[in-house]
Design an enzyme around this catalytic site. Structure first.
Site, mmCIF file in Angstrom:
data_model
loop_
_atom_site.group_PDB
_atom_site.id
_atom_site.type_symbol
_atom_site.label_atom_id
_atom_site.label_comp_id
_atom_site.label_asym_id
_atom_site.label_seq_id
_atom_site.Cartn_x
_atom_site.Cartn_y
_atom_site.Cartn_z
ATOM 1 N N CYS A 135 0.841 -1.202 0.000
ATOM 2 C CA CYS A 135 0.000 0.000 0.000
ATOM 3 C C CYS A 135 0.872 1.245 0.000
ATOM 4 C CB CYS A 135 -0.930 -0.004 1.216
ATOM 5 S SG CYS A 135 -1.954 1.477 1.359
ATOM 6 N N CYS A 138 -0.476 4.117 2.215
ATOM 7 C CA CYS A 138 -0.287 3.848 3.643
ATOM 8 C C CYS A 138 1.157 4.105 4.081
ATOM 9 C CB CYS A 138 -0.645 2.402 3.963
ATOM 10 S SG CYS A 138 -2.274 1.875 3.424
ATOM 11 N N ASP A 139 2.111 3.578 3.308
ATOM 12 C CA ASP A 139 3.501 3.533 3.764
ATOM 13 C C ASP A 139 4.453 4.443 2.999
ATOM 14 O OD1 ASP A 139 2.790 1.591 5.645
ATOM 15 O OD2 ASP A 139 3.062 -0.023 4.203
#
Length: 303
Positions: A135, A138-139
């Site tokens: 992701c 997300c990261d």
């Protein structure tokens, strides 16, 4: 255990499930959406959703799915965050069991979507969360100005590479073929953003100590292996449909559920919509369409 009765039960709260809930509830069906992990699915990982008709300028995936959720609720659908453990059929009704309740309805829709496929190479599991990610939204922000690699060649991989190019000027994308599978507009935008393609190449191992330090790559045409420095690798190597609850259904050779044009499966009254369904093109707009078609078919079935 509590018993709950509905006209229509949808499992999955992504675009397909929420679209189906909106259309069903708006037509007067008592509708509930059951979702174990919260609304959104893969959509929440999209940084800029720019190709959904009528939504422009681009919005992020979380805001988009939150609007869909609010809209479904406004039309009278219910959404419950529960894990479904089994699906059975008793008489004319389907029976869905969760930890605390049993739900029944004459029609249900599987809108559970798909999940990312692992590469299955050494180091992938060991370094997940420590330099291996699935992701980018997300990261990605944790790796500003770092050496970033993306694995994949479809729309998701190329779109995520575009996003990552806003975080670092050193983004490369590894693809096992000599051309990308993604839509041309997406590929053109990615290359224009400075993402460096690495064609005809696969990842053989992900290496490091407490975190990822390098990748071992292999050219599929020559067999030559090289090791490159790497801070993080984002993997988008395809999808696997989430069909664990309905393994008895007729599926295609890759595991996706086969339906007719009304989204009905091989079991009457059991529908499937979105990325879990066998089809040639998987996009948010097609998932929403699937859900709407399924809701209309359910209305005709039980009216």
């Amino acid at each position: 255990m509590e018993n709950k009765t509905y006209d229509y039960i949808i499992i999955g709260a992504g675009p397909a499930g929420l679209s189906s809930a909106q259309y069903a509830a708006r037509s007067g069906l008592k509708t509930v959406v059951l979702e174990g992990a919260g609304a959104g699915g893969q959509v929440t990982q999209i940084a800029d959703l720019e190709n959904y008709p009528g939504v422009f300028p681009a919005v992020n995936g979380y805001d988009f799915i939150e609007t869909m959720r609010t809209q479904a609720l406004a039309f009278g659908a219910q959404i419950e965050q529960v894990m479904v453990s089994s699906i059975d059929k008793k008489g004319k009704d389907f029976v869905i069991t969760t930890k605390d309740a049993v739900y029944s309805a004459p029609a249900i829709c599987i809108a559970t979507g798909a999940e990312h496929k692992d590469l299955g190479v050494p180091g992938e599991k060991e370094f997940t969360g420590r330099g291996v990610s699935y992701c980018a939204v997300c990261d990605g922000p944790f790796f500003k100005n770092k050496k970033i690699f993306v694995v994949g060649g479809g729309d998701s991989a190329c779109s995520e590479a575009i996003y990552l190019s806003t975080i670092s000027a050193d983004v490369s994308i590894i693809h096992r073929r000599d051309t990308f599978r993604a839509q041309k507009a997406v590929v053109d935008k990615m290359l224009a953003a400075g993402v460096k393609p690495v064609y005809d190449t696969v990842v053989k191992s992900i290496n490091g100590d407490v975190k990822v330090k390098s990748l071992t790559l292999e050219n599929v045409k020559t067999g030559e292996q090289t090791t490159v420095d790497c801070d993080v690798v984002f993997i988008f190597a395809g999808m696997v449909p989430r069909t664990q609850l309905v393994e008895m259904l007729r599926r295609d050779e890759t595991g996706y559920i086969i339906t007719d044009e009304n989204m009905q499966t091989s079991v009457p009254g059991l529908f499937a919509a979105g990325d879990v369904r066998s089809k040639s093109f998987r996009q948010i707009v097609t998932a929403a369409s699937d859900g709407a078609i399924a809701a209309n078919a359910v209305k005709e079935l039980i009216k």
